[in-house]
Design an enzyme around this catalytic site. Structure first.
Site, mmCIF file in Angstrom:
data_model
loop_
_atom_site.group_PDB
_atom_site.id
_atom_site.type_symbol
_atom_site.label_atom_id
_atom_site.label_comp_id
_atom_site.label_asym_id
_atom_site.label_seq_id
_atom_site.Cartn_x
_atom_site.Cartn_y
_atom_site.Cartn_z
ATOM 1 N N GLY A 19 0.814 -1.220 0.000
ATOM 2 C CA GLY A 19 0.000 0.000 0.000
ATOM 3 C C GLY A 19 0.842 1.262 0.000
ATOM 4 O O GLY A 19 0.502 2.247 0.653
ATOM 5 N N VAL A 72 -3.281 -7.575 -1.579
ATOM 6 C CA VAL A 72 -2.646 -8.357 -0.502
ATOM 7 C C VAL A 72 -3.578 -9.417 0.095
ATOM 8 O O VAL A 72 -3.116 -10.314 0.796
ATOM 9 C CB VAL A 72 -2.094 -7.458 0.632
ATOM 10 C CG1 VAL A 72 -0.977 -6.562 0.132
ATOM 11 C CG2 VAL A 72 -3.203 -6.652 1.302
ATOM 12 N N ASN A 98 1.620 -2.485 5.483
ATOM 13 C CA ASN A 98 0.978 -1.178 5.678
ATOM 14 C C ASN A 98 -0.402 -1.084 5.042
ATOM 15 O O ASN A 98 -1.262 -0.358 5.541
ATOM 16 C CB ASN A 98 1.899 -0.093 5.084
ATOM 17 C CG ASN A 98 1.180 1.228 4.915
ATOM 18 O OD1 ASN A 98 1.008 1.994 5.861
ATOM 19 N ND2 ASN A 98 0.718 1.495 3.692
ATOM 20 N N SER A 150 -3.063 -0.054 15.003
ATOM 21 C CA SER A 150 -3.771 1.219 15.183
ATOM 22 C C SER A 150 -4.131 1.425 16.632
ATOM 23 O O SER A 150 -4.299 0.459 17.405
ATOM 24 C CB SER A 150 -5.052 1.197 14.333
ATOM 25 O OG SER A 150 -5.984 2.144 14.790
ATOM 26 N N TYR A 163 -12.735 -2.559 11.883
ATOM 27 C CA TYR A 163 -11.344 -2.107 11.742
ATOM 28 C C TYR A 163 -10.527 -2.454 12.990
ATOM 29 O O TYR A 163 -9.434 -3.030 12.898
ATOM 30 C CB TYR A 163 -11.376 -0.598 11.498
ATOM 31 C CG TYR A 163 -10.059 0.079 11.279
ATOM 32 C CD1 TYR A 163 -9.440 0.066 10.026
ATOM 33 C CD2 TYR A 163 -9.415 0.777 12.306
ATOM 34 C CE1 TYR A 163 -8.238 0.729 9.820
ATOM 35 C CE2 TYR A 163 -8.226 1.438 12.108
ATOM 36 C CZ TYR A 163 -7.632 1.408 10.860
ATOM 37 O OH TYR A 163 -6.445 2.061 10.654
ATOM 38 N N THR A 166 -9.546 -6.086 13.359
ATOM 39 C CA THR A 166 -8.417 -6.515 12.516
ATOM 40 C C THR A 166 -7.101 -5.997 13.070
ATOM 41 O O THR A 166 -6.083 -6.705 13.038
ATOM 42 C CB THR A 166 -8.563 -6.028 11.060
ATOM 43 O OG1 THR A 166 -8.531 -4.585 11.016
ATOM 44 C CG2 THR A 166 -9.847 -6.530 10.432
ATOM 45 N N LYS A 167 -7.122 -4.767 13.574
ATOM 46 C CA LYS A 167 -5.867 -4.174 14.059
ATOM 47 C C LYS A 167 -5.417 -4.835 15.372
ATOM 48 O O LYS A 167 -4.219 -4.930 15.647
ATOM 49 C CB LYS A 167 -6.038 -2.655 14.215
ATOM 50 C CG LYS A 167 -6.282 -1.925 12.891
ATOM 51 C CD LYS A 167 -5.147 -2.129 11.900
ATOM 52 C CE LYS A 167 -5.279 -1.283 10.647
ATOM 53 N NZ LYS A 167 -4.174 -1.498 9.696
ATOM 54 N N ILE A 196 -3.714 10.234 11.687
ATOM 55 C CA ILE A 196 -2.662 10.742 10.803
ATOM 56 C C ILE A 196 -3.307 11.447 9.618
ATOM 57 O O ILE A 196 -4.363 11.009 9.119
ATOM 58 C CB ILE A 196 -1.794 9.565 10.309
ATOM 59 C CG1 ILE A 196 -1.235 8.794 11.507
ATOM 60 C CG2 ILE A 196 -0.654 10.049 9.427
ATOM 61 C CD1 ILE A 196 -1.166 7.327 11.285
HETATM 62 P P1 NAD Z 1 -4.524 5.366 2.685
HETATM 63 O O1 NAD Z 1 -5.933 4.995 2.396
HETATM 64 O O2 NAD Z 1 -4.048 6.732 2.334
HETATM 65 O O3 NAD Z 1 -3.514 4.298 2.048
HETATM 66 C C1 NAD Z 1 -3.774 2.910 2.051
HETATM 67 C C2 NAD Z 1 -3.058 2.301 0.870
HETATM 68 O O4 NAD Z 1 -3.312 0.883 0.876
HETATM 69 C C3 NAD Z 1 -3.573 2.839 -0.476
HETATM 70 O O5 NAD Z 1 -2.491 3.097 -1.325
HETATM 71 C C4 NAD Z 1 -4.452 1.699 -0.983
HETATM 72 O O6 NAD Z 1 -4.620 1.674 -2.394
HETATM 73 C C5 NAD Z 1 -3.674 0.492 -0.457
HETATM 74 N N1 NAD Z 1 -4.487 -0.709 -0.426
HETATM 75 C C6 NAD Z 1 -5.781 -0.833 -0.052
HETATM 76 N N2 NAD Z 1 -6.197 -2.089 -0.213
HETATM 77 C C7 NAD Z 1 -5.142 -2.807 -0.695
HETATM 78 C C8 NAD Z 1 -4.968 -4.160 -1.051
HETATM 79 N N3 NAD Z 1 -5.962 -5.050 -0.957
HETATM 80 N N4 NAD Z 1 -3.743 -4.549 -1.511
HETATM 81 C C9 NAD Z 1 -2.727 -3.652 -1.618
HETATM 82 N N5 NAD Z 1 -2.861 -2.346 -1.289
HETATM 83 C C10 NAD Z 1 -4.055 -1.928 -0.833
HETATM 84 O O7 NAD Z 1 -4.363 5.122 4.253
HETATM 85 P P2 NAD Z 1 -3.168 5.425 5.260
HETATM 86 O O8 NAD Z 1 -3.697 6.342 6.286
HETATM 87 O O9 NAD Z 1 -1.903 5.747 4.561
HETATM 88 O O10 NAD Z 1 -3.075 3.982 5.947
HETATM 89 C C11 NAD Z 1 -1.945 3.149 5.895
HETATM 90 C C12 NAD Z 1 -2.033 2.163 7.048
HETATM 91 O O11 NAD Z 1 -1.995 2.861 8.293
HETATM 92 C C13 NAD Z 1 -3.329 1.346 7.075
HETATM 93 O O12 NAD Z 1 -3.066 0.026 7.472
HETATM 94 C C14 NAD Z 1 -4.165 2.049 8.123
HETATM 95 O O13 NAD Z 1 -5.121 1.193 8.694
HETATM 96 C C15 NAD Z 1 -3.089 2.459 9.109
HETATM 97 N N6 NAD Z 1 -3.443 3.535 10.021
HETATM 98 C C16 NAD Z 1 -3.874 4.743 9.550
HETATM 99 C C17 NAD Z 1 -4.208 5.748 10.450
HETATM 100 C C18 NAD Z 1 -4.662 7.119 10.002
HETATM 101 O O14 NAD Z 1 -5.088 7.907 10.840
HETATM 102 N N7 NAD Z 1 -4.571 7.460 8.725
HETATM 103 C C19 NAD Z 1 -4.084 5.508 11.829
HETATM 104 C C20 NAD Z 1 -3.636 4.264 12.253
HETATM 105 C C21 NAD Z 1 -3.301 3.275 11.352
#
Ligand code: NAD
Length: 255
Positions: A19, A72, A98, A150, A163, A166-167, A196
């Site tokens: 990702g 994935v 990620n 998370s 969500y 899973t986390k 974030i």
């Molecule tokens: P985002 O939506 O900007 O990016 C997620 C990326 O994962 C995208 O590029 C998407 O196309 C890709 N993706 C989705 N499904 C996929 C799949 N099946 N196979 C391959 N790639 C796939 O989100 P983000 O905020 O950058 O999140 C990244 C990670 O951080 C995630 O696991 C999210 O749960 C975690 N997270 C985010 C936050 C937040 O506040 N943004 C907080 C805690 C954890």
């Protein structure tokens, strides 16, 4: 003489970041690349344009980077991706699980399709990617796996039932994988960030975001780069004795 500073170098390491077409994954790809790693950029075909931009921007910095489009949550695609990374880069030293998606929903009104979709990407995905890289990491006697959990795994946040489950599951996977591979030079750790500034959060209305910001001791969301620095630390040799750990990154204490 005692070595005073362990620098977070990842020189000559090969990192697969799932990702990494945007958001935190992209920031992690750049943090690893800046410290000398080659980068296998993964994303879903739907996001291929942004993933292609990540690769082009890395290459413009002189970094060896290749694009691997794969979902994935699909075992055949993950296995083909990892085989291809090893074929093109010779090895995989670092896996950052990620990729993730979010669908909100109340547990007493749970929608099974939404539950299954979130479980597939956020929990089955990291398991499949981990399973696919481990044989080569174990044979090489070296590996770093960083799982993106998370805050929602650590405290109850309204509406995050699918969500958060899973986390929290990912923390279990982290700890078990750590124990099972500790004798092979492989460390497995998780990050548990709060909120974030990425597309995942910025889709919510401003009032909702302001209400969340009010709960954060630092009174702001994190920048993706701040999470990437923590991922770099766990992916580097500096974390050789840290495995099965969960690093909470919330701009202050929640738990
Ligand atoms: P985002 O939506 O900007 O990016 C997620 C990326 O994962 C995208 O590029 C998407 O196309 C890709 N993706 C989705 N499904 C996929 C799949 N099946 N196979 C391959 N790639 C796939 O989100 P983000 O905020 O950058 O999140 C990244 C990670 O951080 C995630 O696991 C999210 O749960 C975690 N997270 C985010 C936050 C937040 O506040 N943004 C907080 C805690 C954890």
């Amino acid at each position: 003489m005692m070595e005073a500073v362990r620098i977070m170098k990842v020189e000559n390491r090969v990192a697969l970041v799932t990702g990494s077409g945007q958001g935190i994954g992209k920031a992690i790809a750049f943090a690893l690349a800046n410290e000398g790693a080659s980068i296998a950029v993964n994303d879903i075909p739907f996001n291929k344009d942004k993933a292609g931009e990540t690769v082009a921007e890395l290459r413009a910095l002189g970094v060896k980077a290749e694009l691997f489009l794969a979902d994935v949550s699909k075992e055949d695609q993950v296995d083909a991706m990892v085989a291809s990374v090893i074929e093109q880069f010779g090895k995989v030293d670092i896996l950052v699980n990620n990729a993730g998606i979010n669908k909100d929903g109340l547990v007493h009104k749970a929608n099974l399709d939404n539950w299954n979709a979130v479980v597939a990407v956020n929990l089955t995905g990291p398991m499949l990617c981990t399973k696919a890289v481990l044989p080569s990491m174990r044979a090489n006697g070296y590996g770093r796996i960083v799982n993106m959990s998370s805050l929602t795994a650590r405290v109850g946040v309204f509406g995050t039932g699918y969500y958060a489950s899973t986390k929290a599951g990912l923390i279990g996977l982290t700890k078990v994988t750590a124990v099972e591979n500790v004798s092979k030079g492989i460390t497995v750790n998780a990050l548990a960030p709060g909120y974030i500034n990425t597309d995942m959060m910025l889709k919510y209305p401003k009032e909702q975001l302001d209400a969340l910001i009010a709960t954060i001791p630092m009174k702001r969301f994190a920048d993706p780069k701040e999470i990437a620095d923590a991922a770099l630390f766990l992916a580097s040799d500096a974390s050789a004795y840290i495995t099965g750990a969960v690093l909470d990154i919330n701009g202050g204490s929640f738990i």
